[in-house]
Design a protein around this motif. Structure first.
Motif, mmCIF file in Angstrom:
data_model
loop_
_atom_site.group_PDB
_atom_site.id
_atom_site.type_symbol
_atom_site.label_atom_id
_atom_site.label_comp_id
_atom_site.label_asym_id
_atom_site.label_seq_id
_atom_site.Cartn_x
_atom_site.Cartn_y
_atom_site.Cartn_z
ATOM 1 N N PRO A 326 -19.349 22.647 -17.278
ATOM 2 C CA PRO A 326 -20.167 21.979 -16.624
ATOM 3 C C PRO A 326 -20.145 21.908 -14.940
ATOM 4 N N ASP A 327 -21.079 21.728 -14.060
ATOM 5 C CA ASP A 327 -20.904 21.662 -12.775
ATOM 6 C C ASP A 327 -19.995 20.176 -12.437
ATOM 7 N N ASP A 328 -19.464 20.146 -11.525
ATOM 8 C CA ASP A 328 -18.662 18.918 -11.029
ATOM 9 C C ASP A 328 -18.342 19.054 -9.443
ATOM 10 N N ARG A 329 -19.772 18.510 -9.056
ATOM 11 C CA ARG A 329 -19.976 18.527 -7.549
ATOM 12 C C ARG A 329 -19.118 17.599 -6.863
ATOM 13 N N ASP A 330 -18.842 16.591 -7.255
ATOM 14 C CA ASP A 330 -18.075 15.637 -6.605
ATOM 15 C C ASP A 330 -16.661 15.352 -7.023
ATOM 16 N N ALA A 331 -16.294 16.369 -7.769
ATOM 17 C CA ALA A 331 -14.993 16.562 -8.035
ATOM 18 C C ALA A 331 -14.199 15.530 -8.948
ATOM 19 N N SER A 332 -15.037 14.893 -9.654
ATOM 20 C CA SER A 332 -14.819 13.772 -10.425
ATOM 21 C C SER A 332 -14.084 13.855 -11.722
ATOM 22 N N VAL A 333 -13.995 15.128 -12.111
ATOM 23 C CA VAL A 333 -13.228 15.384 -13.543
ATOM 24 C C VAL A 333 -12.054 14.946 -13.281
ATOM 25 N N ALA A 334 -11.527 14.112 -14.468
ATOM 26 C CA ALA A 334 -10.211 13.592 -14.372
ATOM 27 C C ALA A 334 -9.183 14.640 -14.989
ATOM 28 N N MET A 335 -8.304 15.114 -13.984
ATOM 29 C CA MET A 335 -7.298 15.998 -14.456
ATOM 30 C C MET A 335 -5.897 15.300 -14.036
ATOM 31 N N MET A 336 -5.583 14.200 -13.954
ATOM 32 C CA MET A 336 -4.201 13.674 -13.855
ATOM 33 C C MET A 336 -3.949 12.366 -14.670
ATOM 34 N N GLU A 337 -4.665 12.112 -15.742
ATOM 35 C CA GLU A 337 -4.745 11.071 -16.449
ATOM 36 C C GLU A 337 -3.199 10.844 -17.491
ATOM 37 N N PRO A 338 -2.778 11.990 -17.985
ATOM 38 C CA PRO A 338 -1.660 11.685 -18.676
ATOM 39 C C PRO A 338 -0.494 11.271 -17.758
ATOM 40 N N ASP A 339 0.350 10.470 -18.432
ATOM 41 C CA ASP A 339 1.629 9.792 -17.836
ATOM 42 C C ASP A 339 2.957 10.780 -18.212
ATOM 43 N N GLU A 340 2.703 11.681 -19.082
ATOM 44 C CA GLU A 340 3.982 12.474 -19.629
ATOM 45 C C GLU A 340 3.563 13.999 -19.715
ATOM 46 N N GLY A 341 4.747 14.776 -19.532
ATOM 47 C CA GLY A 341 4.633 16.143 -19.471
ATOM 48 C C GLY A 341 5.860 16.738 -20.489
ATOM 49 N N VAL A 342 5.983 18.073 -20.393
ATOM 50 C CA VAL A 342 6.843 18.391 -21.605
ATOM 51 C C VAL A 342 8.005 19.140 -20.727
ATOM 52 N N MET A 343 9.165 18.835 -21.134
ATOM 53 C CA MET A 343 10.346 19.596 -20.690
ATOM 54 C C MET A 343 10.973 20.460 -21.739
#
Length: 788
Positions: A326-343
């Protein structure tokens, strides 16, 4: 079916890659911004050998190093420059001779050789056509070679060649006046002396490199040679760029081939600043494999009008329907919510890979992500002092609905690295994410045919080809803007034109890719060929724009995969399967679920000779089919047998009592499905806006005691789907479905913060099964087809 799915995946990846210019970090020449003394440089050097005999291909040697070049003698007109070359990182693998060197673990069989190599070499330009390299521990090197036997000199030649590339173009060449494209230079001293006399011309002079590009102080030269001697075809291709003002090499690619009949031997080298991403991994991971597209797509010759006057062979296939975000004209989609990644260990266990899952999406997504201030930590949260080389970086992009980015790291140093890596508990890094503004726009087809469409520096061009209904769509993405076509709704066929390689046709796919990465001429276009049944009124175009002024910085902890998956608040590493998952072709877990209709039970047949009743597993507990008028098979009456796929979907299947026969001919059956109550699906919303892999179960939990209900009820009483109607499965911690003795793993142990359920995709709708106490009877009858 597999071919159709391959076409859909291939098209989805290609459309996604058209946006990946947004995800690629930009790297300059010579350094990553760190100031270096005029008398020193650091380069990455990678090489590999490839042997092929017919269809069999095998990589022989892999080698790569980080080399520091320091000027030992001051350059002047009377004396050539010599260098001290010191390796700060080295990986060398030669499976045939069981020789393996890792600078971060220099013990074992390669320890003696590692001790020689780590002290570096002296690289000298003798003033003639080639340079020479001597190990600083030359006596130990000669003794080692002598001890290994007659073949040692040739066996170890690939290792020594890493240190033999001379990084400086002499003043005599680079200060010539009016150097222009087409001029030639003799640069034999750049290449290793061990390459053999193929470098020499018939007159004994070094071969000439031709200037193919000039840009400011940068000169790019190319060497191509193809000759035959004694039935063997020798080929050489090289490309080099250097700084005209100071002579320092920028990048180098060299490929040597020898071929006799169907036997081929290839040697490949690359040299580039340490800040140049991807290229080392591309060559290091190359297996010499070639993708045979003929097995997937049917070829069609487009003719001379396909590529603006050049003939081409391209694959045309039915235009697939792909999910679009879907459109996201104000770039509000959350893409930095998680606090952890995988090594984890990277390809072949050779390095450290960091991967961060930004979120989930239903379509394409791409943007740039930078990893900074990377720290290795022990279990006490103390920083481990170990320098790292970030040799690969991937911006955020969507694959099968999962948006992820990552980097690959190699330890720098000798010996002590292994002990330090054993203390590693987690890795901490700062991620800098660039939000993306996304929207779709319908553009009139006639207008696109009339003139190119521009979006910032990005250009889209649509042109009609000579064949009726055939069109060429080209998109060139530049800068912070990107365009991608939405072909959904168009009727006809689609083809994707592969860009032409910059090098000779005999280069492999990997070698062509390296050439494109190291020496990009200009931004290449993504070209699509459309063969349409009818002319559309408009075309939907996805616009993406990076918002560099709104960058988001966040510190992320990278943990082991087991620790990551144990935290169910984290997004899934992989999303739900693209296709339906079926059990005996009848449970059809992938079918679209429509709450309110699933309680309408009925019989069905796949072939006309079988019979089944598909229903949710929860409903199987209160509904059971009865047979009032049946038949016998092999002297025994047929019966309904319940089959459960363990994922919330079941089916009653008509079969013999022993379960061996499920197909019957010219038989009639009659009966009813008896239910203890009516079943209703109660919808209760979608996933969390910022974490769409989590769904709030509060409405359902209010009807039961989550400390008493077993986890298995998640599969029996819930239907959770994504935007495409695919069923999503609960994500449970390891061992959640198993219990000791009489212990029962209850529902509360599967929840995040007591109410959220984590699933393997982006939730679009959710419903739970409610059964009242009013009995229900559903009659059925069926005539199984006779034998044809």
């Amino acid at each position: 079916m597999a071919s159709s799915q391959n076409r859909i995946v291939f098209t989805a990846l290609t459309l996604c890659f058209s946006l990946l210019g947004l995800a690629s970090p930009s790297y300059g020449r010579e350094s990553d911004g760190q100031e270096m003394a005029p008398s020193q440089r650091e380069y990455q050097v990678t090489m590999s050998t490839l042997f092929a005999h017919g269809d069999n291909q095998q990589v022989g040697v892999r080698a790569r190093a980080l080399l520091q070049y320091r000027v030992d003698s001051a350059p002047n007109s009377a004396k050539a420059v010599s260098f001290s070359v010191l390796p700060t990182m080295l990986q060398y693998q030669d499976p045939a001779y069981r020789l393996n060197i890792n600078s971060f673990d220099d013990s074992g069989r390669g320890a003696a050789l590692a001790n020689i190599v780590r002290r570096g070499t002296l690289l000298m330009d003798n003033g003639d056509s080639q340079s020479t390299a001597r190990f600083k521990a030359q006596d130990e090197w000669l003794a080692y070679v002598a001890k290994q036997g007659q073949e040692a000199q040739s066996v170890l030649a690939p290792l020594k060649s890493l240190f033999e590339f001379y990084p400086l173009v002499s003043q005599a060449h680079r200060l010539q006046k009016a150097l222009a494209v087409g001029d030639t230079l003799r640069l034999g001293n750049l290449l290793p002396s061990g390459l053999g006399d193929f470098l020499q011309t018939g007159a004994g002079e070094p071969e000439e490199w031709q200037i193919v590009a000039t840009e400011g102080q940068w000169i790019t030269v190319r060497l191509e040679r193809d000759t035959q001697r004694q039935g063997i075809e020798y080929r050489r291709f090289g490309e080099v760029s250097f700084n005209r003002e100071n002579g320092w090499l920028d990048k180098l690619l060299l490929v040597d081939q020898q071929q006799k009949g169907d036997k081929l031997q290839a040697r490949r080298w690359l040299m580039a600043p340490t800040s140049t991403p991807y290229v080392s991994s591309i060559l290091w991971q190359d297996e010499g494999d070639y993708f045979d597209e003929d097995d997937v797509f049917a070829e069609e010759h487009l003719g001379d009008d396909a590529l603006g006057g050049e003939g081409a062979v391209i694959e045309l296939f039915d235009i697939p329907t792909l999910p679009m975000a879907p459109d996201d004209r104000d770039a509000s989609v959350a893409m930095m919510e998680p606090d952890e990644g995988v090594m984890s260990a990277g390809w072949g266990g050779d390095d450290i890979e960091l991967r961060y899952i930004h979120g989930l999406t239903t379509g394409d997504y791409a943007t740039s992500v930078a990893y900074r201030n990377i720290e290795l930590l022990d279990w006490k949260d103390r920083v481990i002092d170990l320098p790292l080389w970030q040799h690969s970086a991937r911006g955020a992009s969507a694959i099968n609905g999962v948006v992820s980015s990552g980097v690959n790291l190699l330890p720098i140093g000798w010996g002590e690295s292994k002990a330090k890596l054993e203390e590693l508990y987690q890795i901490r890094a700062e991620l800098i994410f660039t939000p993306v503004k996304r929207y779709s726009q319908q553009l009139p087809w006639p207008q696109l045919l009339k003139q190119p469409y521009r979006f910032g520096e990005t250009t889209l061009t649509l042109s009609a080809l000579s064949k009726p209904g055939r069109y060429r769509l080209a998109i060139t993405n530049r800068g912070a803007n990107a365009l991608a076509p939405d072909f959904n709704g168009l009727q006809g066929k689609l083809g994707i034109v592969e860009p032409e390689g910059l090098g000779p046709a005999w280069l492999s796919n990997t070698e062509q890719l390296l050439l494109d990465e190291l020496f990009p001429r200009e931004q290449s276009a993504h070209v699509y060929i459309l063969q349409l049944d009818s002319v559309p009124e408009s075309l939907k175009i996805l616009h993406s724009e990076q918002l560099s002024d709104r960058k988001i910085a966040k510190q992320i902890s990278f943990v082991t995969q087991a620790a990551y998956e144990a935290n169910l608040a984290n997004p899934p590493l992989e999303s739900a399967s693209l296709g339906p998952v079926e059990l005996d072709r009848v449970t059809d877990r992938g079918a679209v679920a429509e709450p309110g209709r699933l309680s309408e039970l009925s019989i069905a047949s796949i072939t006309g000779y079988d019979l089944y009743i598909r229903l949710p597993s929860a409903l199987a507990e209160v509904c059971q089919p009865q047979i009032s008028e049946g038949f016998e098979e092999v002297g025994k009456p047929v019966e309904w047998r319940l089959v459960d796929n363990g994922l919330g979907q079941s089916a009653y299947v008509l079969m013999t009592p022993d379960g061996k026969r499920r197909y019957f001919y010219d038989k009639r059956i009659k009966g009813s499905i008896e239910c203890l109550g009516h079943a209703h699906w109660q919808t209760f919303g979608a996933g969390d806006n910022r974490r769409p892999w989590l769904v709030d179960l509060t409405p359902w939990l209010s009807t039961l005691d989550k400390t008493e209900v077993p986890i298995s009820q998640l599969y029996r009483s819930l239907v959770i789907t994504d935007a495409q109607g695919r069923h999503l499965s609960p994500r449970l911690s390891k061992g959640a479905n198993s219990a000791k003795g009489n212990e029962i793993n209850t529902l509360d142990k599967a929840l995040v913060d007591g109410r959220w359920l984590s699933v393997d995709g982006a939730v679009s709708s959710a419903a739970y099964l409610s059964i009242d106490h009013e009995p229900l009877t559903i009659p059925y009858q069926f005539h199984l087809k006779p034998l044809p």
